[in-house]
Write a protein that holds these residues in place. Structure first.
Motif, PDB file in Angstrom:
ATOM      1  N   ARG A 130       0.834  -1.204   0.000  1.00  0.00           N
ATOM      2  CA  ARG A 130       0.000   0.000   0.000  1.00  0.00           C
ATOM      3  C   ARG A 130       0.870   1.257   0.000  1.00  0.00           C
ATOM      4  NH1 ARG A 130      -5.347   0.502   1.268  1.00  0.00           N
ATOM      5  NH2 ARG A 130      -5.366  -1.667   2.009  1.00  0.00           N
ATOM      6  N   ALA A 131       1.963   1.219   0.745  1.00  0.00           N
ATOM      7  CA  ALA A 131       2.884   2.364   0.775  1.00  0.00           C
ATOM      8  C   ALA A 131       3.474   2.616  -0.608  1.00  0.00           C
ATOM      9  CB  ALA A 131       3.996   2.112   1.794  1.00  0.00           C
ATOM     10  N   LEU A 132       3.758   1.554  -1.345  1.00  0.00           N
ATOM     11  CA  LEU A 132       4.286   1.690  -2.699  1.00  0.00           C
ATOM     12  C   LEU A 132       3.243   2.314  -3.623  1.00  0.00           C
ATOM     13  CD1 LEU A 132       6.757   1.098  -4.423  1.00  0.00           C
ATOM     14  CD2 LEU A 132       5.848  -1.183  -4.873  1.00  0.00           C
ATOM     15  N   TYR A 133       1.984   1.921  -3.436  1.00  0.00           N
ATOM     16  CA  TYR A 133       0.912   2.529  -4.232  1.00  0.00           C
ATOM     17  C   TYR A 133       0.788   4.017  -3.923  1.00  0.00           C
ATOM     18  CZ  TYR A 133      -3.735   3.553  -6.024  1.00  0.00           C
ATOM     19  OH  TYR A 133      -4.794   4.125  -6.692  1.00  0.00           O
ATOM     20  N   PHE A 134       0.876   4.385  -2.634  1.00  0.00           N
ATOM     21  CA  PHE A 134       0.804   5.794  -2.260  1.00  0.00           C
ATOM     22  C   PHE A 134       1.992   6.579  -2.807  1.00  0.00           C
ATOM     23  CE2 PHE A 134      -1.818   4.712   1.760  1.00  0.00           C
ATOM     24  CZ  PHE A 134      -2.978   4.674   0.986  1.00  0.00           C
ATOM     25  N   ALA A 135       3.144   5.903  -2.903  1.00  0.00           N
ATOM     26  CA  ALA A 135       4.312   6.569  -3.468  1.00  0.00           C
ATOM     27  C   ALA A 135       4.045   6.990  -4.912  1.00  0.00           C
ATOM     28  CB  ALA A 135       5.527   5.651  -3.399  1.00  0.00           C
ATOM     29  N   VAL A 136       3.412   6.106  -5.668  1.00  0.00           N
ATOM     30  CA  VAL A 136       3.074   6.419  -7.061  1.00  0.00           C
ATOM     31  C   VAL A 136       2.021   7.513  -7.117  1.00  0.00           C
ATOM     32  CG1 VAL A 136       2.086   5.490  -9.188  1.00  0.00           C
ATOM     33  CG2 VAL A 136       3.696   4.110  -7.854  1.00  0.00           C
ATOM     34  N   ILE A 153      11.469  -9.784   2.319  1.00  0.00           N
ATOM     35  CA  ILE A 153      11.863 -10.380   3.599  1.00  0.00           C
ATOM     36  C   ILE A 153      10.659 -11.053   4.263  1.00  0.00           C
ATOM     37  CG2 ILE A 153      12.621  -9.845   5.956  1.00  0.00           C
ATOM     38  CD1 ILE A 153      14.371  -7.625   4.725  1.00  0.00           C
ATOM     39  N   SER A 154       9.518 -10.378   4.246  1.00  0.00           N
ATOM     40  CA  SER A 154       8.312 -10.952   4.854  1.00  0.00           C
ATOM     41  C   SER A 154       7.877 -12.221   4.131  1.00  0.00           C
ATOM     42  CB  SER A 154       7.175  -9.922   4.830  1.00  0.00           C
ATOM     43  OG  SER A 154       7.463  -8.843   5.692  1.00  0.00           O
ATOM     44  N   PHE A 155       7.974 -12.207   2.798  1.00  0.00           N
ATOM     45  CA  PHE A 155       7.614 -13.418   2.051  1.00  0.00           C
ATOM     46  C   PHE A 155       8.506 -14.585   2.440  1.00  0.00           C
ATOM     47  CE2 PHE A 155       8.681 -16.141  -1.592  1.00  0.00           C
ATOM     48  CZ  PHE A 155       7.458 -16.785  -1.748  1.00  0.00           C
ATOM     49  N   GLU A 156       9.805 -14.352   2.549  1.00  0.00           N
ATOM     50  CA  GLU A 156      10.726 -15.437   2.900  1.00  0.00           C
ATOM     51  C   GLU A 156      10.441 -15.975   4.296  1.00  0.00           C
ATOM     52  OE1 GLU A 156      12.775 -16.975   0.958  1.00  0.00           O
ATOM     53  OE2 GLU A 156      12.471 -15.619  -0.744  1.00  0.00           O
ATOM     54  N   ARG A 157      10.070 -15.109   5.223  1.00  0.00           N
ATOM     55  CA  ARG A 157       9.743 -15.557   6.573  1.00  0.00           C
ATOM     56  C   ARG A 157       8.483 -16.416   6.580  1.00  0.00           C
ATOM     57  NH1 ARG A 157      11.074  -9.886   9.811  1.00  0.00           N
ATOM     58  NH2 ARG A 157      13.328 -10.229  10.022  1.00  0.00           N
ATOM     59  N   ILE A 158       7.470 -15.981   5.828  1.00  0.00           N
ATOM     60  CA  ILE A 158       6.242 -16.786   5.745  1.00  0.00           C
ATOM     61  C   ILE A 158       6.534 -18.119   5.064  1.00  0.00           C
ATOM     62  CG2 ILE A 158       3.889 -16.890   4.851  1.00  0.00           C
ATOM     63  CD1 ILE A 158       3.811 -13.858   4.905  1.00  0.00           C
ATOM     64  N   ARG A 163      13.680   4.776  -1.340  1.00  0.00           N
ATOM     65  CA  ARG A 163      12.720   4.389  -0.300  1.00  0.00           C
ATOM     66  C   ARG A 163      11.723   3.362  -0.838  1.00  0.00           C
ATOM     67  NH1 ARG A 163       9.771   9.124   2.881  1.00  0.00           N
ATOM     68  NH2 ARG A 163      11.981   9.686   3.092  1.00  0.00           N
ATOM     69  N   SER A 164      11.299   3.528  -2.076  1.00  0.00           N
ATOM     70  CA  SER A 164      10.382   2.555  -2.687  1.00  0.00           C
ATOM     71  C   SER A 164      11.038   1.184  -2.789  1.00  0.00           C
ATOM     72  CB  SER A 164       9.959   3.037  -4.081  1.00  0.00           C
ATOM     73  OG  SER A 164       9.253   4.256  -4.007  1.00  0.00           O
ATOM     74  N   ASN A 165      12.331   1.176  -3.115  1.00  0.00           N
ATOM     75  CA  ASN A 165      13.054  -0.106  -3.140  1.00  0.00           C
ATOM     76  C   ASN A 165      13.139  -0.733  -1.752  1.00  0.00           C
ATOM     77  OD1 ASN A 165      13.919  -0.925  -5.799  1.00  0.00           O
ATOM     78  ND2 ASN A 165      15.137   0.954  -5.874  1.00  0.00           N
ATOM     79  N   GLN A 166      13.191   0.094  -0.711  1.00  0.00           N
ATOM     80  CA  GLN A 166      13.177  -0.427   0.647  1.00  0.00           C
ATOM     81  C   GLN A 166      11.836  -1.087   0.962  1.00  0.00           C
ATOM     82  OE1 GLN A 166      14.317   2.599   3.472  1.00  0.00           O
ATOM     83  NE2 GLN A 166      16.176   3.121   2.346  1.00  0.00           N
ATOM     84  N   PHE A 167      10.744  -0.481   0.468  1.00  0.00           N
ATOM     85  CA  PHE A 167       9.431  -1.113   0.630  1.00  0.00           C
ATOM     86  C   PHE A 167       9.431  -2.504  -0.003  1.00  0.00           C
ATOM     87  CE2 PHE A 167       7.362   3.367   0.464  1.00  0.00           C
ATOM     88  CZ  PHE A 167       7.706   3.575   1.786  1.00  0.00           C
ATOM     89  N   PHE A 195       8.106 -10.010  -7.977  1.00  0.00           N
ATOM     90  CA  PHE A 195       9.038  -9.106  -7.301  1.00  0.00           C
ATOM     91  C   PHE A 195       9.948  -8.429  -8.332  1.00  0.00           C
ATOM     92  CE2 PHE A 195       8.610 -11.566  -3.147  1.00  0.00           C
ATOM     93  CZ  PHE A 195       7.946 -10.533  -2.513  1.00  0.00           C
ATOM     94  N   ASN A 196      10.389  -9.184  -9.303  1.00  0.00           N
ATOM     95  CA  ASN A 196      11.232  -8.629 -10.373  1.00  0.00           C
ATOM     96  C   ASN A 196      10.474  -7.561 -11.159  1.00  0.00           C
ATOM     97  OD1 ASN A 196      13.691  -8.892 -12.259  1.00  0.00           O
ATOM     98  ND2 ASN A 196      11.967  -9.240 -13.656  1.00  0.00           N
ATOM     99  N   ASN A 197       9.202  -7.841 -11.470  1.00  0.00           N
ATOM    100  CA  ASN A 197       8.390  -6.871 -12.212  1.00  0.00           C
ATOM    101  C   ASN A 197       8.212  -5.577 -11.418  1.00  0.00           C
ATOM    102  OD1 ASN A 197       8.132  -8.797 -14.204  1.00  0.00           O
ATOM    103  ND2 ASN A 197       6.098  -9.463 -13.562  1.00  0.00           N
ATOM    104  N   LEU A 198       8.023  -5.710 -10.086  1.00  0.00           N
ATOM    105  CA  LEU A 198       7.881  -4.518  -9.251  1.00  0.00           C
ATOM    106  C   LEU A 198       9.177  -3.713  -9.211  1.00  0.00           C
ATOM    107  CD1 LEU A 198       5.735  -5.599  -6.156  1.00  0.00           C
ATOM    108  CD2 LEU A 198       5.315  -3.644  -7.662  1.00  0.00           C
ATOM    109  N   SER A 199      10.304  -4.415  -9.176  1.00  0.00           N
ATOM    110  CA  SER A 199      11.597  -3.729  -9.166  1.00  0.00           C
ATOM    111  C   SER A 199      11.796  -2.924 -10.444  1.00  0.00           C
ATOM    112  CB  SER A 199      12.719  -4.751  -8.993  1.00  0.00           C
ATOM    113  OG  SER A 199      13.980  -4.130  -8.997  1.00  0.00           O
ATOM    114  N   VAL A 200      11.462  -3.529 -11.578  1.00  0.00           N
ATOM    115  CA  VAL A 200      11.568  -2.832 -12.866  1.00  0.00           C
ATOM    116  C   VAL A 200      10.616  -1.640 -12.902  1.00  0.00           C
ATOM    117  CG1 VAL A 200      11.206  -3.060 -15.351  1.00  0.00           C
ATOM    118  CG2 VAL A 200      12.331  -4.906 -14.083  1.00  0.00           C
ATOM    119  N   PHE A 201       9.426  -1.832 -12.350  1.00  0.00           N
ATOM    120  CA  PHE A 201       8.437  -0.745 -12.320  1.00  0.00           C
ATOM    121  C   PHE A 201       8.947   0.439 -11.498  1.00  0.00           C
ATOM    122  CE2 PHE A 201       4.938   1.305 -10.021  1.00  0.00           C
ATOM    123  CZ  PHE A 201       4.209   1.811 -11.081  1.00  0.00           C
TER     124      PHE A 201
END
Length: 257
Positions: A78-84, A164-169, A154-158, A132-138
């Motif tokens: 959601r934070a990434l969407y708000f960034a856009v 990280i959360s995906f890997e933990r789950i 900062r968006s890359n940090q998001f 994840f790759n597609n989001l990075s390119v975006f």
């Protein structure tokens, strides 16, 4: 009322009936042949109840961690969407639509991973990494639309925190509570109600006819119900138990605006 019945069927199933039947048969056999003994009930708590309660506590903690990390993926998305939407001057609608599509695809691929058997993980996780790759390119493409380098970082940090959360789950999904402890509990849940037939026969001699089987029935139902509760918490992603992690991708995307 229907919900209560449905929940009850999750903890009282065919396994309950089988073990209860074995326990009653053992008690009836011992009563008929006058086989009686006063076994210590502390053995039940030590051999079965404590390990099951320990497993339930461990499985519940794993579920809570999975919920936290799933919430982290959605919050940073959601934070990434708000960034856009807010960090660009007059962002075109196409960009907002594109980031929504990327987030929807990512969460849908995560849902596919966690609701399928672990054996399929190597294949299903490819879709998550591709998203994840597609989001990075975006995010990189946002620089061409005027996003400052600091905000792009900062968006890359998001994105990094989402990964990280995906890997933990994923690790919670792959590694369950100790399998040897589960095997141990399964064996003793079947064996102890049968072995304790002489104990039930010894302690129900003063009961009215028919009531002498109430104790072995309750004994079996309680033990198997605890085991079934643990089994449903063991995999919080299979969408079968009442306490499973619910994946609400459509609702998330719908509420982005």
């Amino acid at each position: 009322m229907l919900k209560t019945i449905k929940r009850s069927l999750l903890i009282i199933n065919w396994k309950t009936l089988v073990i209860t039947g074995l326990s009653v048969a053992s008690t009836a056999f011992c009563l008929h042949f006058h086989i009686k003994a006063d076994f210590p009930l502390t053995l039940i708590g030590t051999a079965i109840v404590f390990p099951i309660v320990f497993s339930i506590g461990g499985a519940y903690k794993r579920r809570e961690v999975a919920l936290d990390e799933y919430g982290s993926i959605k919050a940073h998305g959601r934070a990434l969407y708000f960034a856009v939407s807010h960090w660009l001057e007059n962002p075109p609608q196409e960009l907002k639509t594109e980031v929504k599509l990327h987030l929807e695809n990512l969460l849908s691929s995560c849902t596919l991973v966690f609701t399928n058997p672990v054996q399929d993980l190597e294949e299903t996780e490819k879709g998550v990494y591709q998203n994840f790759n597609n989001l990075s390119v975006f995010i990189k493409s946002l620089r061409a639309h005027g996003l400052p380098s600091g905000e792009a970082s900062r968006s890359n940090q998001f994105l990094s925190k989402m990964m990280i959360s995906f890997e933990r789950i994923k690790h919670i999904y792959q590694y369950r509570t100790p399998r040897t402890l589960r095997t141990y509990s399964d064996i003793f849940i079947v064996v102890l109600p049968i072995i304790y037939g002489p104990h039930f026969a010894e302690n129900v001699t003063s009961y009215n006819y028919g009531l002498q089987f109430a104790v072995p029935v309750l004994f079996s139902v309680i033990l198997v119900a605890l085991d079934n509760i643990q089994s449903h918490l063991e995999n919080p992603f299979d969408q079968q138990g009442e306490d499973d992690v619910q994946f609400n991708v459509e609702k998330f995307v719908r509420n982005l605006e």
